[in-house]
Write a protein that holds these residues in place. Structure first.
Motif, PDB file in Angstrom:
ATOM      1  N   ALA A  85       0.842  -1.189   0.000  1.00 22.04           N
ATOM      2  CA  ALA A  85       0.000   0.000   0.000  1.00 22.04           C
ATOM      3  C   ALA A  85       0.878   1.240   0.000  1.00 22.04           C
ATOM      4  O   ALA A  85       2.116   1.159   0.037  1.00 22.04           O
ATOM      5  N   THR A  86       0.222   2.390  -0.077  1.00 20.03           N
ATOM      6  CA  THR A  86       0.911   3.659   0.134  1.00 20.03           C
ATOM      7  C   THR A  86       0.184   4.393   1.247  1.00 20.03           C
ATOM      8  O   THR A  86      -1.023   4.210   1.457  1.00 20.03           O
ATOM      9  N   ARG A  87       0.927   5.216   1.946  1.00 21.52           N
ATOM     10  CA  ARG A  87       0.358   6.019   3.026  1.00 21.52           C
ATOM     11  C   ARG A  87       0.943   7.416   2.914  1.00 21.52           C
ATOM     12  O   ARG A  87       2.169   7.587   2.998  1.00 21.52           O
ATOM     13  N   SER A  88       0.089   8.374   2.651  1.00 24.86           N
ATOM     14  CA  SER A  88       0.523   9.756   2.399  1.00 24.86           C
ATOM     15  C   SER A  88       1.538   9.798   1.262  1.00 24.86           C
ATOM     16  O   SER A  88       2.505  10.552   1.307  1.00 24.86           O
ATOM     17  N   GLY A  89       1.336   8.913   0.274  1.00 26.85           N
ATOM     18  CA  GLY A  89       2.187   8.890  -0.905  1.00 26.85           C
ATOM     19  C   GLY A  89       3.436   8.047  -0.772  1.00 26.85           C
ATOM     20  O   GLY A  89       4.148   7.833  -1.760  1.00 26.85           O
ATOM     21  N   ALA A  90       3.754   7.555   0.433  1.00 26.25           N
ATOM     22  CA  ALA A  90       4.972   6.757   0.659  1.00 26.25           C
ATOM     23  C   ALA A  90       4.636   5.268   0.638  1.00 26.25           C
ATOM     24  O   ALA A  90       3.586   4.848   1.138  1.00 26.25           O
ATOM     25  N   ASP A  91       5.527   4.459   0.054  1.00 26.66           N
ATOM     26  CA  ASP A  91       5.323   3.020  -0.005  1.00 26.66           C
ATOM     27  C   ASP A  91       5.316   2.413   1.397  1.00 26.66           C
ATOM     28  O   ASP A  91       6.164   2.751   2.236  1.00 26.66           O
ATOM     29  N   ARG A  92       4.386   1.506   1.635  1.00 29.31           N
ATOM     30  CA  ARG A  92       4.300   0.802   2.907  1.00 29.31           C
ATOM     31  C   ARG A  92       3.975  -0.663   2.636  1.00 29.31           C
ATOM     32  O   ARG A  92       3.259  -0.994   1.695  1.00 29.31           O
ATOM     33  N   THR A  93       4.499  -1.551   3.486  1.00 25.44           N
ATOM     34  CA  THR A  93       4.215  -2.981   3.396  1.00 25.44           C
ATOM     35  C   THR A  93       3.758  -3.457   4.768  1.00 25.44           C
ATOM     36  O   THR A  93       4.457  -3.248   5.763  1.00 25.44           O
ATOM     37  N   TYR A  94       2.575  -4.084   4.830  1.00 23.91           N
ATOM     38  CA  TYR A  94       1.994  -4.510   6.099  1.00 23.91           C
ATOM     39  C   TYR A  94       1.779  -6.021   6.086  1.00 23.91           C
ATOM     40  O   TYR A  94       1.215  -6.567   5.135  1.00 23.91           O
ATOM     41  N   ARG A  95       2.235  -6.687   7.146  1.00 18.69           N
ATOM     42  CA  ARG A  95       1.989  -8.116   7.263  1.00 18.69           C
ATOM     43  C   ARG A  95       0.554  -8.324   7.718  1.00 18.69           C
ATOM     44  O   ARG A  95       0.111  -7.738   8.713  1.00 18.69           O
ATOM     45  N   LEU A  96      -0.196  -9.153   7.005  1.00 20.96           N
ATOM     46  CA  LEU A  96      -1.616  -9.324   7.283  1.00 20.96           C
ATOM     47  C   LEU A  96      -1.878  -9.837   8.693  1.00 20.96           C
ATOM     48  O   LEU A  96      -2.864  -9.460   9.324  1.00 20.96           O
ATOM     49  N   SER A  97      -1.006 -10.699   9.205  1.00 21.61           N
ATOM     50  CA  SER A  97      -1.228 -11.281  10.525  1.00 21.61           C
ATOM     51  C   SER A  97      -1.104 -10.248  11.635  1.00 21.61           C
ATOM     52  O   SER A  97      -1.524 -10.504  12.764  1.00 21.61           O
ATOM     53  N   ARG A  98      -0.559  -9.078  11.334  1.00 17.09           N
ATOM     54  CA  ARG A  98      -0.417  -8.026  12.346  1.00 17.09           C
ATOM     55  C   ARG A  98      -1.547  -6.996  12.273  1.00 17.09           C
ATOM     56  O   ARG A  98      -1.546  -6.019  13.018  1.00 17.09           O
TER      57      ARG A  98
END
Length: 324
Positions: A192-205
């Protein structure tokens, strides 16, 4: 949904010929009372299901009640069944949907292909739960409700609110623009992106998720493979990385390389061992990786790594000293 369950009930009877109410309840994960009500509903709708009494009795369909899917050959059916055996769908909360889909695929196959495809699929095992050393490979659990909410936002192109707990941090709410989903070794990730910055989130968290009505700010098309590679490269370049030099027996090379972030140089010594310069995420990672290789590897540099391994070995030797 009840309609999906009724379809699954019919497909189970088509494949197995006859099943008891208890067996159907286990397969559908409902009570036997629910199964009996579903049987009555099917009969009322004109589905030719009947009961056979006795010790080996159960419910069955009249012979010939079947539809066929044309245009699908045995190899194509086998490919679908093998793909369906992978556990990646579990990471996205699609396990039950995938099982239902595979059931429909097998049921709809022409008679001449059904037994061949199903029998061949039984001889292929993809990603078993344990390896040859009986080490259990545990897939991370993602609640179905959370996975479904994330999937809806990804597919609809809507913003997503998630309650996310980063490592050693308390969960916090954040709004992201979902791009896509990736599964690696049974771990699911949201890109995903957040405020235009790339982000990666682990689904289990992710402990909670809510799809928003607002459209996500993201490109119309995405190359997920390229996006994942770019994020992996940035991840490996961050943190307190360390570079070490090590000698390793050829038989354990893959074990070393598999735990390292990168291999910078590699050459063979006169005795057949390999001399490598590799990068690890941090000092703790380096010590752990070399310790796993025991006598099959030797840390050459830096000195702190040799000291750490020596201190560990000394502590173990002291614990197992023979008392006088």
């Amino acid at each position: 949904m009840r309609a999906d369950r009724l379809v699954s009930l019919v497909l189970l009877l088509r494949q197995h010929g006859r099943l008891s109410a208890n067996a159907l309840a286990r397969e559908l994960e409902v009570s036997t009372r629910t199964v009996l009500r579903d049987i009555e509903a099917l009969s009322a709708a004109g589905v030719p299901v009947y009961a056979e009494r006795g010790r080996h009795g159960g419910f069955a369909l009249l012979p010939g009640f079947r539809t066929e899917l044309t245009g699908l050959n045995a190899d194509e059916a086998l490919a679908l069944l093998v793909a369906g055996s992978r556990r990646g769908a579990q990471a996205f909360g699609l396990g039950s949907a995938l099982a239902s889909a595979m059931l429909k695929v097998v049921d709809a196959l022409p008679e001449s292909y059904r037994d061949t495809a199903a029998g061949a699929a039984e001889r292929l095992l993809i990603d078993p739960e344990t390896d040859l050393l009986s080490r259990r490979l545990v897939a991370e659990e993602v609640p179905d409700a959370i996975a479904a909410e994330v999937l809806r936002a990804v597919f609809a192109g809507h913003k997503l609110q998630i309650q996310y707990a980063a490592v050693d941090q308390t969960p916090k709410w954040r709004t992201v623009d979902p791009i896509g989903l990736v599964t690696i070794r049974d771990r699911g990730y949201l890109l995903a992106t957040r405020s235009g910055a790339d982000r990666t989130y682990r689904l289990s968290r992710i402990s909670a998720a809510k799809e928003l009505d607002e459209p996500a700010q993201r490109p119309d098309r995405v190359d997920l493979d390229r996006a994942w590679q770019e994020r992996s490269t940035r991840f490996r370049a961050g943190g307190d990385q360390v570079t070490v030099r090590v000698r390793v027996h050829p038989a354990r090379r893959e074990d070393l390389v598999g735990t390292a972030l990168a291999v910078l140089t590699e050459e063979a010594d006169a005795d057949g061992w390999l001399r490598l310069e590799v990068t690890f995420q941090d000092p703790r990672h380096a010590v752990w990786a070399l310790w796993q290789l025991a006598m099959s590897a030797e840390a050459l540099a830096p000195q702190w790594l040799r000291d750490s391994l020596r201190d560990r070995a000394t502590a173990i030797a002291t614990r197992y000293e023979v008392s006088s």
